[in-house]
Design a protein around this motif. Structure first.
Motif, PDB file in Angstrom:
ATOM      1  N   TYR A 171       0.833  -1.210   0.000  1.00 45.98           N
ATOM      2  CA  TYR A 171       0.000   0.000   0.000  1.00 45.98           C
ATOM      3  C   TYR A 171       0.867   1.258   0.000  1.00 45.98           C
ATOM      4  CZ  TYR A 171      -3.929   3.088   0.834  1.00 45.98           C
ATOM      5  OH  TYR A 171      -4.875   4.076   0.699  1.00 45.98           O
ATOM      6  N   GLN A 172       1.967   1.194   0.688  1.00 46.60           N
ATOM      7  CA  GLN A 172       2.892   2.330   0.721  1.00 46.60           C
ATOM      8  C   GLN A 172       3.374   2.678  -0.682  1.00 46.60           C
ATOM      9  OE1 GLN A 172       6.192   1.673   3.415  1.00 46.60           O
ATOM     10  NE2 GLN A 172       7.503   3.093   2.283  1.00 46.60           N
ATOM     11  N   THR A 173       3.559   1.669  -1.520  1.00 48.30           N
ATOM     12  CA  THR A 173       4.076   1.873  -2.880  1.00 48.30           C
ATOM     13  C   THR A 173       2.969   2.179  -3.883  1.00 48.30           C
ATOM     14  OG1 THR A 173       5.842   0.284  -2.357  1.00 48.30           O
ATOM     15  CG2 THR A 173       5.530   0.870  -4.679  1.00 48.30           C
ATOM     16  N   PHE A 174       1.827   1.517  -3.738  1.00 53.80           N
ATOM     17  CA  PHE A 174       0.785   1.597  -4.773  1.00 53.80           C
ATOM     18  C   PHE A 174      -0.575   2.035  -4.217  1.00 53.80           C
ATOM     19  CE2 PHE A 174       3.772  -1.722  -6.288  1.00 53.80           C
ATOM     20  CZ  PHE A 174       4.165  -1.126  -7.480  1.00 53.80           C
ATOM     21  N   GLY A 175      -0.581   2.827  -3.157  1.00 53.78           N
ATOM     22  CA  GLY A 175      -1.828   3.244  -2.529  1.00 53.78           C
ATOM     23  C   GLY A 175      -2.865   3.821  -3.482  1.00 53.78           C
ATOM     24  N   PRO A 176      -2.529   4.815  -4.320  1.00 52.98           N
ATOM     25  CA  PRO A 176      -3.531   5.397  -5.233  1.00 52.98           C
ATOM     26  C   PRO A 176      -4.111   4.371  -6.206  1.00 52.98           C
ATOM     27  CG  PRO A 176      -1.628   6.835  -5.034  1.00 52.98           C
ATOM     28  CD  PRO A 176      -1.261   5.551  -4.351  1.00 52.98           C
ATOM     29  N   GLN A 177      -3.280   3.494  -6.742  1.00 53.39           N
ATOM     30  CA  GLN A 177      -3.763   2.481  -7.677  1.00 53.39           C
ATOM     31  C   GLN A 177      -4.687   1.475  -6.967  1.00 53.39           C
ATOM     32  OE1 GLN A 177      -0.627   3.410  -7.244  1.00 53.39           O
ATOM     33  NE2 GLN A 177       0.303   3.924  -9.220  1.00 53.39           N
ATOM     34  N   ILE A 178      -4.341   1.106  -5.742  1.00 53.50           N
ATOM     35  CA  ILE A 178      -5.176   0.178  -4.963  1.00 53.50           C
ATOM     36  C   ILE A 178      -6.533   0.801  -4.675  1.00 53.50           C
ATOM     37  CG2 ILE A 178      -5.397  -0.917  -2.696  1.00 53.50           C
ATOM     38  CD1 ILE A 178      -2.291  -1.285  -2.803  1.00 53.50           C
ATOM     39  N   ASP A 179      -6.531   2.050  -4.239  1.00 53.77           N
ATOM     40  CA  ASP A 179      -7.794   2.744  -3.947  1.00 53.77           C
ATOM     41  C   ASP A 179      -8.662   2.850  -5.196  1.00 53.77           C
ATOM     42  OD1 ASP A 179      -7.012   3.073  -1.322  1.00 53.77           O
ATOM     43  OD2 ASP A 179      -6.198   5.086  -1.637  1.00 53.77           O
ATOM     44  N   ALA A 180      -8.040   3.118  -6.325  1.00 55.60           N
ATOM     45  CA  ALA A 180      -8.799   3.266  -7.577  1.00 55.60           C
ATOM     46  C   ALA A 180      -9.450   1.954  -7.988  1.00 55.60           C
ATOM     47  CB  ALA A 180      -7.882   3.783  -8.682  1.00 55.60           C
ATOM     48  N   ILE A 181      -8.729   0.846  -7.810  1.00 61.60           N
ATOM     49  CA  ILE A 181      -9.295  -0.463  -8.165  1.00 61.60           C
ATOM     50  C   ILE A 181     -10.503  -0.774  -7.287  1.00 61.60           C
ATOM     51  CG2 ILE A 181      -8.865  -2.954  -8.053  1.00 61.60           C
ATOM     52  CD1 ILE A 181      -6.054  -2.414  -9.085  1.00 61.60           C
ATOM     53  N   LEU A 182     -10.378  -0.592  -5.990  1.00 61.34           N
ATOM     54  CA  LEU A 182     -11.478  -0.898  -5.084  1.00 61.34           C
ATOM     55  C   LEU A 182     -12.688   0.001  -5.344  1.00 61.34           C
ATOM     56  CD1 LEU A 182      -9.566  -1.512  -1.726  1.00 61.34           C
ATOM     57  CD2 LEU A 182     -10.624  -3.217  -3.209  1.00 61.34           C
ATOM     58  N   ALA A 183     -12.445   1.245  -5.716  1.00 60.33           N
ATOM     59  CA  ALA A 183     -13.548   2.180  -5.960  1.00 60.33           C
ATOM     60  C   ALA A 183     -14.380   1.777  -7.171  1.00 60.33           C
ATOM     61  CB  ALA A 183     -12.997   3.588  -6.137  1.00 60.33           C
ATOM     62  N   ARG A 184     -13.805   1.001  -8.086  1.00 57.66           N
ATOM     63  CA  ARG A 184     -14.526   0.612  -9.301  1.00 57.66           C
ATOM     64  C   ARG A 184     -15.638  -0.392  -9.033  1.00 57.66           C
ATOM     65  NH1 ARG A 184      -9.454  -0.487 -12.189  1.00 57.66           N
ATOM     66  NH2 ARG A 184     -10.211  -2.619 -12.458  1.00 57.66           N
ATOM     67  N   PHE A 185     -15.547  -1.124  -7.933  1.00 53.20           N
ATOM     68  CA  PHE A 185     -16.490  -2.219  -7.696  1.00 53.20           C
ATOM     69  C   PHE A 185     -17.686  -1.711  -6.895  1.00 53.20           C
ATOM     70  CE2 PHE A 185     -12.235  -4.509  -7.561  1.00 53.20           C
ATOM     71  CZ  PHE A 185     -12.243  -4.743  -8.933  1.00 53.20           C
ATOM     72  N   GLU A 186     -18.738  -1.373  -7.626  1.00 55.16           N
ATOM     73  CA  GLU A 186     -19.948  -0.866  -6.977  1.00 55.16           C
ATOM     74  C   GLU A 186     -20.996  -1.955  -6.792  1.00 55.16           C
ATOM     75  OE1 GLU A 186     -21.268   2.449  -9.263  1.00 55.16           O
ATOM     76  OE2 GLU A 186     -19.536   3.709  -8.726  1.00 55.16           O
ATOM     77  N   SER A 187     -20.748  -3.148  -7.321  1.00 61.38           N
ATOM     78  CA  SER A 187     -21.689  -4.256  -7.182  1.00 61.38           C
ATOM     79  C   SER A 187     -20.910  -5.560  -7.190  1.00 61.38           C
ATOM     80  CB  SER A 187     -22.693  -4.263  -8.334  1.00 61.38           C
ATOM     81  OG  SER A 187     -22.041  -4.576  -9.561  1.00 61.38           O
ATOM     82  N   PRO A 188     -21.494  -6.615  -6.615  1.00 60.91           N
ATOM     83  CA  PRO A 188     -20.821  -7.925  -6.672  1.00 60.91           C
ATOM     84  C   PRO A 188     -20.566  -8.377  -8.102  1.00 60.91           C
ATOM     85  CG  PRO A 188     -22.628  -7.973  -5.091  1.00 60.91           C
ATOM     86  CD  PRO A 188     -22.732  -6.666  -5.812  1.00 60.91           C
ATOM     87  N   GLN A 189     -21.500  -8.080  -9.006  1.00 59.27           N
ATOM     88  CA  GLN A 189     -21.364  -8.517 -10.395  1.00 59.27           C
ATOM     89  C   GLN A 189     -20.147  -7.877 -11.069  1.00 59.27           C
ATOM     90  OE1 GLN A 189     -24.268  -7.374  -9.002  1.00 59.27           O
ATOM     91  NE2 GLN A 189     -25.106  -9.446  -8.720  1.00 59.27           N
ATOM     92  N   ALA A 190     -19.943  -6.586 -10.792  1.00 58.81           N
ATOM     93  CA  ALA A 190     -18.793  -5.895 -11.384  1.00 58.81           C
ATOM     94  C   ALA A 190     -17.484  -6.493 -10.876  1.00 58.81           C
ATOM     95  CB  ALA A 190     -18.862  -4.401 -11.060  1.00 58.81           C
ATOM     96  N   TRP A 191     -17.467  -6.820  -9.605  1.00 63.77           N
ATOM     97  CA  TRP A 191     -16.253  -7.387  -9.007  1.00 63.77           C
ATOM     98  C   TRP A 191     -16.001  -8.789  -9.564  1.00 63.77           C
ATOM     99  CZ3 TRP A 191     -15.069  -5.870  -3.292  1.00 63.77           C
ATOM    100  CH2 TRP A 191     -13.717  -6.079  -3.025  1.00 63.77           C
ATOM    101  N   ILE A 192     -17.053  -9.607  -9.624  1.00 66.36           N
ATOM    102  CA  ILE A 192     -16.913 -10.971 -10.148  1.00 66.36           C
ATOM    103  C   ILE A 192     -16.454 -10.942 -11.606  1.00 66.36           C
ATOM    104  CG2 ILE A 192     -18.198 -13.062 -10.752  1.00 66.36           C
ATOM    105  CD1 ILE A 192     -19.936 -12.471  -8.226  1.00 66.36           C
ATOM    106  N   LEU A 193     -16.974  -9.991 -12.390  1.00 62.54           N
ATOM    107  CA  LEU A 193     -16.555  -9.873 -13.789  1.00 62.54           C
ATOM    108  C   LEU A 193     -15.061  -9.576 -13.882  1.00 62.54           C
ATOM    109  CD1 LEU A 193     -17.262  -9.767 -16.796  1.00 62.54           C
ATOM    110  CD2 LEU A 193     -17.812  -7.322 -16.487  1.00 62.54           C
ATOM    111  N   HIS A 194     -14.575  -8.682 -13.027  1.00 63.53           N
ATOM    112  CA  HIS A 194     -13.132  -8.362 -13.009  1.00 63.53           C
ATOM    113  C   HIS A 194     -12.312  -9.602 -12.654  1.00 63.53           C
ATOM    114  CE1 HIS A 194      -9.361  -6.269 -12.071  1.00 63.53           C
ATOM    115  NE2 HIS A 194      -9.345  -6.949 -10.933  1.00 63.53           N
ATOM    116  N   LEU A 195     -12.735 -10.341 -11.632  1.00 61.24           N
ATOM    117  CA  LEU A 195     -12.002 -11.538 -11.209  1.00 61.24           C
ATOM    118  C   LEU A 195     -11.989 -12.593 -12.304  1.00 61.24           C
ATOM    119  CD1 LEU A 195     -13.405 -11.886  -7.561  1.00 61.24           C
ATOM    120  CD2 LEU A 195     -11.249 -10.840  -8.255  1.00 61.24           C
ATOM    121  N   THR A 196     -13.136 -12.748 -12.981  1.00 62.69           N
ATOM    122  CA  THR A 196     -13.228 -13.739 -14.053  1.00 62.69           C
ATOM    123  C   THR A 196     -12.287 -13.384 -15.196  1.00 62.69           C
ATOM    124  OG1 THR A 196     -15.545 -14.144 -13.473  1.00 62.69           O
ATOM    125  CG2 THR A 196     -14.805 -14.892 -15.639  1.00 62.69           C
TER     126      THR A 196
END
Length: 712
Positions: free
Chosen positions: A409-434
């Motif tokens: 997180y110290q190295t990639f905090g902004p990128q990590i926060d941006a990825i998590l912010a994209r998932f507004e629903s379980p379906q969106a998250w599952i699609l990314h994982l798939t």
């Protein structure tokens, strides 16, 4: 098909290895190391072959009598030339740890026999024998029976080891990893590497290397050398590799000195970086009665914790030592277990799976999760950052640097926060994982293991838990992966309304610190987590499947199944049966046909095992697998599933073993003898379903005889 390496593969690998230092890493080379590379490249090919062969040896000593390789012309003359040029020297200049790695304990005893030693040394450890030998050498010279003319010291070893350290990032890297890669024994990651230096500058690289060397030499150092090291100031360390080796070396140095010079040991531990040294220092100071200093140190950790692991220690130690709390937090959590389940004693081989089956029988859904669900979710969610942004230095790296040194997180905090912010629903998250799993399936990584049904439990988690709770938990993992990479609860349960996690503890099990940390962080994120204690008893409602098989022979690695018969029992009653012949795709020997009555003609049109494997899996699911000589039947069925690249795991019970306990002293415990003894009718001996029915009646007898015995 077996892979073959070219004749001078080791030389090709060595040139490939050295080419790494022609780019950014060249800035990390000192004059001696750069000169080694230049001088090697100037050698004639036969001499390069000798040096490369020697470089592949683990230790600094080589035995020249082993260097008669057919692809090298006149190898002994080449060695003489290299000795004259200074590439090899006399063995008398060797370090203790290299000498210890080359000779055997029997060699050491033979060498020591030449010296006038009065003490008894034959029972000493190898490191102690080496230290004793070198003390004798200092006084009397080298032993006469050591073949010094055969042994040669690689004078280029310091330069070589520094290069290996720069390339692999640790002191255990070896050149044979290149050949293991080419032979397909070791999988590497060529897709995630970029041309970059592993260290920020040459000063940090040299410091890391020096600490790594000191760590290896530590067992062979004298008390005076350790005290001298303890008095040295600790340089500024900001490179993760250098800091990691400094932590490990200084901690071991401090612990060793505690035994011989307590003040010096405590001084080293107090200055050493790292949680392990801080915890050790606090514990030892408390033993010495320096309670105010310890209290201050604990309060500083609690106010500003460097990691979850050290925080867990500080909070618990502070409560017990300064608030007079009698028990640890771990003990309290176990004593206050949320649930106690009574589980059939047959489940003691796989208690977590037994609890999962218990919940299913009580109309709740449950899954084994442990670390794999969270690590799969973590690895696939952040794959673009972990394996594309945090690139690997060489193809042999497995763990991204930011995870290895806990700076993700110290190295990639902004990128990590941006990825998590994209998932507004379980379906969106599952699609990314798939998408991530589809694109990268099978690639080497150190975060999780690839397997079938990779996302099953992850999908359940995303669909039934609050997304914000999941994001909070992942964020904690990003900030302190070292403390939260493992220790997660055993199972996940969904009762139709809410999802919870459970840590399962059988009698005698303990709760480890990493488990305590994971449980507390899950609760902090908003999850329901409980400790479930298991008590053993004989459960009449536990389903059993009594199995018998017939085969083409006794070796499950070669022979195949010709018939399976299964009887399912609950509360002593048969509730279902299953039977099928199978085409083993090999000849059934005549003696097997005489024994079983199963002929090649009978199985010619029978299904293959794979065609009915799913039925067998479903019939035995959540049941205890019972058989007469269970390992035979279980081993064959498990091997058949393995051929289909499927796992088959069930708790086992053997009616032979249990009958010996329930009815000791019988003449024989074969199936035929037992059925005769108890008057059990056999429809057709050595046919699967008939034998399974007979073994089922034996199981009933076993339960009747043991049901009155209390389970401890």
């Amino acid at each position: 098909m077996r892979k073959e390496l070219p004749e001078r593969y080791y030389l090709d690998h060595f040139h490939e290895f050295l080419s790494f230092f022609d780019a950014q890493s060249q800035a990390l080379l000192d004059q001696e190391t750069q000169r080694f590379i230049d001088d090697f490249r100037a050698l004639a090919m036969p001499q390069q072959c000798i040096v490369a062969r020697a470089a592949n040896r683990k230790y600094a000593i080589i035995n020249r009598s082993h260097f008669d390789y057919p692809e090298i012309p006149e190898p002994q003359q080449q060695l003489d030339t290299l000795i004259a040029q200074g590439w090899f020297g006399p063995v008398t200049g060797v370090d203790l740890q290299d000498f210890a790695g080359t000779v055997t304990k029997n060699d050491l005893l033979a060498y020591l026999a030449e010296y006038p030693i009065t003490q008894k040394y034959t029972t000493l450890k190898k490191t102690e024998l080496v230290n004793l030998l070198f003390a004798q050498i200092e006084d009397y010279g080298w032993p006469q029976n050591l073949p010094q003319t055969n042994y040669l010291l690689k004078t280029f070893e310091p330069a070589l080891r520094y290069l290996l350290f720069l390339y692999f990032g640790h002191s255990k890297g070896r050149l044979n990893q290149f050949s293991m890669r080419d032979l397909g024994i070791m999988r590497t990651r060529t897709d995630a590497t970029v041309v970059q230096a592993r260290f920020s500058d040459i000063e940090q690289a040299r410091l890391g290397f020096e600490y790594a060397v000191a760590l290896e030499k530590l067992p062979y150092t004298t008390q005076a050398q350790r005290l001298n090291a303890a008095s040295a100031s600790i340089p500024e360390l900001y490179d993760p590799v250098a800091l990691d080796y400094a932590q490990r070396y200084l901690h071991k140095l401090g612990v060793r000195l505690l035994e011989t010079d307590r003040a010096a040991g405590l001084s080293v531990l107090a200055q050493a970086p790292g949680d392990e040294s801080k915890e050790k220092w606090l514990r030892e100071c408390y033993k010495d009665g320096d309670k105010e200093a310890v209290k201050t140190g604990l309060e500083q950790i609690i106010d500003n914790p460097p990691s979850d692991s050290l925080l867990a220690f500080a909070e618990d130690f502070y409560a017990r030592k300064y608030h007079k709390k009698r028990t640890s937090e771990v003990t309290d959590m176990l004593r206050n277990a949320s649930t106690t389940l009574q589980l059939d004693i047959s489940q003691n081989q796989s208690v977590e799976q037994g609890v999962v089956a218990w919940y299913k029988r009580h109309d709740q859904l449950a899954w084994r999760t442990e670390n794999r669900t969270w690590r799969t979710l973590f690895g696939l969610t952040f794959w673009p950052v972990l394996f594309e942004m945090d690139t690997l230095v060489t193809e042999f790296d497995r763990r991204p640097q930011a995870l290895k040194f806990n700076t993700f997180y110290q190295t990639f905090g902004p990128q990590i926060d941006a990825i998590l912010a994209r998932f507004e629903s379980p379906q969106a998250w599952i699609l990314h994982l798939t998408k991530m799993a589809s694109a990268h399936y099978g690639k080497v990584n150190s975060v999780f293991m690839w397997r079938r049904n990779q996302l099953d439990t992850v999908q359940v988690l995303l669909e039934h838990a609050p997304l914000e709770s999941i994001k909070d938990m992942l964020l904690m993992m990003c900030k302190d992966f070292a403390s939260l990479k493992d220790g997660f609860p055993d199972i996940m349960v969904y009762d139709g309304e809410t999802l919870r996690f459970e840590e399962i503890k059988a009698p005698g099990d303990v709760l480890r610190r990493n488990q305590l940390i994971a449980i507390k962080r899950l609760q902090e994120a908003g999850f329901t987590v409980q400790i479930t204690q298991v008590e053993w008893f004989h459960d009449p409602m536990q389903p059993y499947v009594v199995v018998d098989i017939e085969t083409t022979g006794g070796n499950n690695g070669y022979h195949r199944i010709t018939e399976v018969g299964m009887v399912k029992m609950v509360a002593g009653e048969i509730i279902d049966t299953w039977q099928s012949l199978f085409n083993p795709r090999r000849h059934i020997p005549s003696n097997i046909t005489r024994l079983t009555g199963i002929s090649n003609e009978m199985v010619a049109d029978a299904p293959l095992f794979g065609e009915r494997a799913q039925e067998i899996a479903e019939f035995t699911e959540d049941c205890v697998f019972v058989a007469h000589n269970v390992n035979f039947d279980y081993g064959f069925i498990r091997q058949e599933f393995a051929r289909l690249e499927q796992s088959f795991r069930r708790p086992k019970l053997c009616t032979v073993v249990q009958m010996r306990r329930a009815c000791p002293g019988l003449r024989s415990y074969s199936l035929a003898a037992l059925t005769d003894h108890f008057g059990i009718a056999m429809e057709q001996h050595h046919r699967a379903l008939s034998d399974a029915r007979a073994a089922a009646q034996l199981l009933t007898i076993i339960h009747e005889k043991t049901s009155s015995v209390a389970v401890n």
